[in-house]
Design a protein around this motif. Sequence first.
Motif, mmCIF file in Angstrom:
data_model
loop_
_atom_site.group_PDB
_atom_site.id
_atom_site.type_symbol
_atom_site.label_atom_id
_atom_site.label_comp_id
_atom_site.label_asym_id
_atom_site.label_seq_id
_atom_site.Cartn_x
_atom_site.Cartn_y
_atom_site.Cartn_z
ATOM 1 N N LEU A 98 0.815 -1.216 0.000
ATOM 2 C CA LEU A 98 0.000 0.000 0.000
ATOM 3 C C LEU A 98 0.846 1.262 0.000
ATOM 4 C CD1 LEU A 98 -2.886 -1.077 2.410
ATOM 5 C CD2 LEU A 98 -2.738 -1.271 -0.080
ATOM 6 N N ILE A 99 1.928 1.275 0.800
ATOM 7 C CA ILE A 99 2.790 2.453 0.814
ATOM 8 C C ILE A 99 3.454 2.635 -0.530
ATOM 9 C CG2 ILE A 99 4.782 1.175 1.702
ATOM 10 C CD1 ILE A 99 3.875 4.814 2.485
ATOM 11 N N VAL A 100 3.776 1.517 -1.205
ATOM 12 C CA VAL A 100 4.384 1.602 -2.526
ATOM 13 C C VAL A 100 3.408 2.226 -3.520
ATOM 14 C CG1 VAL A 100 5.392 0.257 -4.411
ATOM 15 C CG2 VAL A 100 5.881 -0.362 -2.039
ATOM 16 N N PHE A 197 13.806 1.502 -4.336
ATOM 17 C CA PHE A 197 15.041 1.541 -5.133
ATOM 18 C C PHE A 197 14.754 1.083 -6.568
ATOM 19 C CE2 PHE A 197 19.036 -0.497 -6.577
ATOM 20 C CZ PHE A 197 19.837 0.629 -6.587
ATOM 21 N N ILE A 198 13.982 0.026 -6.701
ATOM 22 C CA ILE A 198 13.621 -0.476 -8.033
ATOM 23 C C ILE A 198 12.841 0.571 -8.811
ATOM 24 C CG2 ILE A 198 12.230 -2.207 -9.255
ATOM 25 C CD1 ILE A 198 12.873 -4.107 -6.845
ATOM 26 N N MET A 199 11.903 1.223 -8.137
ATOM 27 C CA MET A 199 11.103 2.253 -8.801
ATOM 28 C C MET A 199 11.968 3.447 -9.214
ATOM 29 S SD MET A 199 7.892 1.843 -6.207
ATOM 30 C CE MET A 199 7.080 3.391 -6.586
ATOM 31 N N SER A 200 12.999 3.756 -8.411
ATOM 32 C CA SER A 200 13.917 4.828 -8.782
ATOM 33 C C SER A 200 14.684 4.464 -10.048
ATOM 34 C CB SER A 200 14.898 5.107 -7.649
ATOM 35 O OG SER A 200 14.233 5.566 -6.510
ATOM 36 N N LEU A 201 15.136 3.222 -10.119
ATOM 37 C CA LEU A 201 15.838 2.762 -11.318
ATOM 38 C C LEU A 201 14.928 2.806 -12.542
ATOM 39 C CD1 LEU A 201 17.809 -0.336 -9.935
ATOM 40 C CD2 LEU A 201 18.692 1.955 -10.397
ATOM 41 N N ALA A 202 13.688 2.354 -12.352
ATOM 42 C CA ALA A 202 12.749 2.333 -13.473
ATOM 43 C C ALA A 202 12.389 3.750 -13.908
ATOM 44 C CB ALA A 202 11.488 1.564 -13.084
ATOM 45 N N GLY A 203 12.170 4.637 -12.932
ATOM 46 C CA GLY A 203 11.809 6.006 -13.264
ATOM 47 C C GLY A 203 12.913 6.765 -13.951
ATOM 48 N N LEU A 270 -1.642 -0.019 -20.021
ATOM 49 C CA LEU A 270 -2.612 0.638 -19.140
ATOM 50 C C LEU A 270 -2.084 1.961 -18.599
ATOM 51 C CD1 LEU A 270 -3.849 -2.468 -17.104
ATOM 52 C CD2 LEU A 270 -5.113 -1.227 -18.869
ATOM 53 N N ASP A 271 -0.778 2.005 -18.298
ATOM 54 C CA ASP A 271 -0.160 3.210 -17.748
ATOM 55 C C ASP A 271 1.291 3.242 -18.224
ATOM 56 O OD1 ASP A 271 0.980 5.248 -16.206
ATOM 57 O OD2 ASP A 271 -0.321 4.820 -14.506
ATOM 58 N N PRO A 272 1.677 4.217 -19.032
ATOM 59 C CA PRO A 272 3.028 4.217 -19.611
ATOM 60 C C PRO A 272 4.155 4.468 -18.610
ATOM 61 C CG PRO A 272 1.872 6.264 -20.135
ATOM 62 C CD PRO A 272 0.870 5.367 -19.477
ATOM 63 N N SER A 273 3.826 4.849 -17.368
ATOM 64 C CA SER A 273 4.868 5.127 -16.381
ATOM 65 C C SER A 273 5.480 3.827 -15.869
ATOM 66 C CB SER A 273 4.283 5.917 -15.212
ATOM 67 O OG SER A 273 5.213 5.971 -14.146
ATOM 68 N N PRO A 274 6.791 3.623 -16.044
ATOM 69 C CA PRO A 274 7.414 2.399 -15.525
ATOM 70 C C PRO A 274 7.413 2.346 -13.992
ATOM 71 C CG PRO A 274 9.078 3.912 -16.382
ATOM 72 C CD PRO A 274 7.757 4.485 -16.762
ATOM 73 N N VAL A 275 7.400 3.518 -13.350
ATOM 74 C CA VAL A 275 7.353 3.555 -11.880
ATOM 75 C C VAL A 275 6.041 2.964 -11.395
ATOM 76 C CG1 VAL A 275 7.307 5.050 -9.861
ATOM 77 C CG2 VAL A 275 8.908 5.523 -11.719
ATOM 78 N N ARG A 276 4.938 3.425 -11.972
ATOM 79 C CA ARG A 276 3.634 2.917 -11.553
ATOM 80 C C ARG A 276 3.434 1.480 -12.018
ATOM 81 N NH1 ARG A 276 2.218 8.371 -12.309
ATOM 82 N NH2 ARG A 276 1.505 8.083 -14.446
ATOM 83 N N ALA A 277 4.047 1.114 -13.148
ATOM 84 C CA ALA A 277 3.965 -0.279 -13.599
ATOM 85 C C ALA A 277 4.595 -1.214 -12.555
ATOM 86 C CB ALA A 277 4.657 -0.439 -14.945
ATOM 87 N N ALA A 278 5.744 -0.813 -11.994
ATOM 88 C CA ALA A 278 6.392 -1.620 -10.953
ATOM 89 C C ALA A 278 5.528 -1.685 -9.705
ATOM 90 C CB ALA A 278 7.767 -1.044 -10.628
ATOM 91 N N ALA A 279 4.958 -0.537 -9.313
ATOM 92 C CA ALA A 279 4.103 -0.503 -8.120
ATOM 93 C C ALA A 279 2.850 -1.350 -8.323
ATOM 94 C CB ALA A 279 3.713 0.932 -7.793
ATOM 95 N N HIS A 280 2.228 -1.240 -9.503
ATOM 96 C CA HIS A 280 1.020 -2.024 -9.767
ATOM 97 C C HIS A 280 1.326 -3.518 -9.788
ATOM 98 C CE1 HIS A 280 -0.842 1.708 -10.266
ATOM 99 N NE2 HIS A 280 -0.763 1.862 -11.593
ATOM 100 N N PHE A 281 2.465 -3.877 -10.380
ATOM 101 C CA PHE A 281 2.822 -5.307 -10.436
ATOM 102 C C PHE A 281 3.091 -5.848 -9.032
ATOM 103 C CE2 PHE A 281 6.072 -8.700 -11.003
ATOM 104 C CZ PHE A 281 5.227 -9.636 -11.589
ATOM 105 N N HIS A 282 3.709 -5.035 -8.194
ATOM 106 C CA HIS A 282 3.953 -5.445 -6.806
ATOM 107 C C HIS A 282 2.639 -5.777 -6.101
ATOM 108 C CE1 HIS A 282 5.869 -5.754 -2.969
ATOM 109 N NE2 HIS A 282 5.484 -4.571 -2.507
#
Length: 555
Positions: A98-100, A197-203, A270-282
Motif C-alpha cells: 500500500l505504501i508503494v 530503489f527499483i522504482m527509482s531505477l525504473a523512473g 494501461l499506464d506508460p509510467s514504468p514507476v507505476r507499472a512496478a508498483a502495480h505489479f507489486h
Amino acid sequence: MSTANVLISLGGGVALLLWGIHMISGGVQRALGSRLRGVLAFGLSNRFSAFSLGLVVTALLQSSTATALMTTSLAAGGAMDLIAALAVMLGANVGTTLIVQVVAFDITMVFPALILFGFIINRKARQATARDAGSALVGLGLVLLSLHLLTEVMRPVENSQALRLLLQSMTSDALLSAILAAILAWAAHSSVAAMLFIMSLAGSNVVPAPAALAMVIGANLGSALNPLSAAMGGDPTRLRVPVGNLITRLVGAAVSLPLIGPISDALLALDPSPVRAAAHFHLLFNVAIAGLFLGLLPLEARLLTRLFPMKVESSDPGAPLHLDEAALRVPSVALSNAAREVLRMADVVEEMLRGSQDVLHRGDRDRIAEISRMDDSLDRLNRAIQRYLGAIDQENLRESDTRRLSDILALAINLEHIGDIIDKNLMELARRRLKSGLQFSAEDSASIGEMHSRLLDHLQLAVSVFMFGNVEAARRLVAEKEGFRDIERQVTQRHVLHMRSGRRDEIETGSIHLDVTRDLKRIEAHIAATAYGVLEKHGELRNSRLTSHAAGEAG
C-alpha cells in the motif's frame, strides 16, 4: 556527480528510508502496546478475516517482518491456528504494497505536510498514544522524502554511461534481476526499501520495465527470507509460517518470471509510467498469490505440519521454552513470551509448596532432594527471564509496557525468593525434624496444613492478578496477608507455653513449628507483593502502614 557521490547519496537515501520505516513501526507498536498481539489473536474465526487482519496490521506497521514475528510466535505457541497464521501472512504481503502504491504518484507536497503535522502532534499532544502516532506520521513523511531524494540522486545516472552499463548488464536477464533484488531486500530487511530503489531505477530509465518487474519478484522473495532466518535454530514448529510464506512467493515467482515480458507490455499499455507499472505489479503479484492460496491453505497447513513436526518438549524443567530471541524486536510479543515463562515458574513453586507440606508432615529424604532440585530449575528460569527482559528493545516500549516489564520481573524475583525459602529454610527444618525423630502435634500439623492451603490458594490469586489485573483478587491477597500475622502470634504464644513446661521435645518441636510459620509468612509476603502494582494503579494502596500520628513523629 561522481560515482562515489552517487553511491554515498544512494546509501544515505536508503538509510533515511529504513529509519522512516523504523519510526513508523516503533510509533505504531508503542501506540498499540501489548494490544497489538491481542489484535492479531482476535477475530481469526476464518482465513478471510485473518487475511484482512494481516493486511490492516501490516499497513499500519509497514513491516511484514514484525507481523511475521508476532504471527509465528502465536502459531508456534498454539494461540493461533496455522491456517489463520498463513492467511495473516498473505494479508501482510498485500499490506506492504500500500505504501508503494502511494509513493508511485507525485509526493512532493505530501511528505512535508506529514513531517510537519507529525512533529506538531508529537510535541503538543498530552497523551502518549497521540505522541506515538505523531512519530509514526513523521516516519511516513521520512519514507516519502527518502523516495524523493533517491529519485533525484538517480537522475544523473542517466548521463553516466559507466553506471548505466553496469546496472544494465546486471539486470539483462530476468532471473539475475530477481536474484539481485532478492539480495537487496534481504540485506535491507524491507521489501518497501527494495521496491523504492527499483522504482527509482525504473523512473530514471536505468533498467527497462521487464527487468524492473523481475526485480519486483526478487524483492518479494528476499523479504520472505528475513522471518525464515529469524525462526531458525529453535522449535521446528516456528518454521511453519515463514516457510509457508516463502513457498507461496516461490510459486508466484515460478509462474510470473516466464511471463514477465507480456505482463510488462500489458501494464505499460494501461499506464506508460514504468514507476507505476512496478508498483502495480507489486500489488497484483501479492493479490494474485493471496487469491490462489487462500483456498489451498488447509492443504498447505497439513504439508507444513508434516514437514515440521512439534519438537519433543525438553525434559529439563529449568530450560526456558518460550523465550524466543527473534521476538525481541517486537516488545509486545517478547513481553508475552516472558510472562508465559514466569507462569512456568509459578507452576514449579506450586509443586514445591505441595512437596514441602508433604515432607514436613511425613518426612522423605528423596522428596527433600527432589524439591531442592526444583529450586535449581527455578533459579535457572529466573536468570533466563532476566536476561531476556534486559534484551528487549526499550525504545519501542510505551509506559504500559514498561510497567508490564516491571511486573514480570518483580514476580519472577519473588517466585525465585520463595523457592530459596522452601529449599534453604523449610527443607532444612524438614531434615532437622527427620533427624531428631520429632513429631508435630495434631494442632501443629493442622496449623501448618492450613497455612500451606492458604498459600496455594493465594498463589493462584497472584497468577490471576498478574495475568488479568484482577483488582478483587489483589484486595484479597493484601487483606489475607494479615491472617498470617495472627497465626504467627498464636504459634509464638504456644511456644512460650512449651518453653515453660521444660520438656525438651516440646520445646524443640515448638521451635521448628515457629520457624516453619515464619518462613511460610515470608512466602505469603512475596506472593502478596504481586497485588501492590494493581492496587497502586487503582489508587487503593496506602503509602505507609503507620497511623498519621506515628508517621508524623517519624518524619
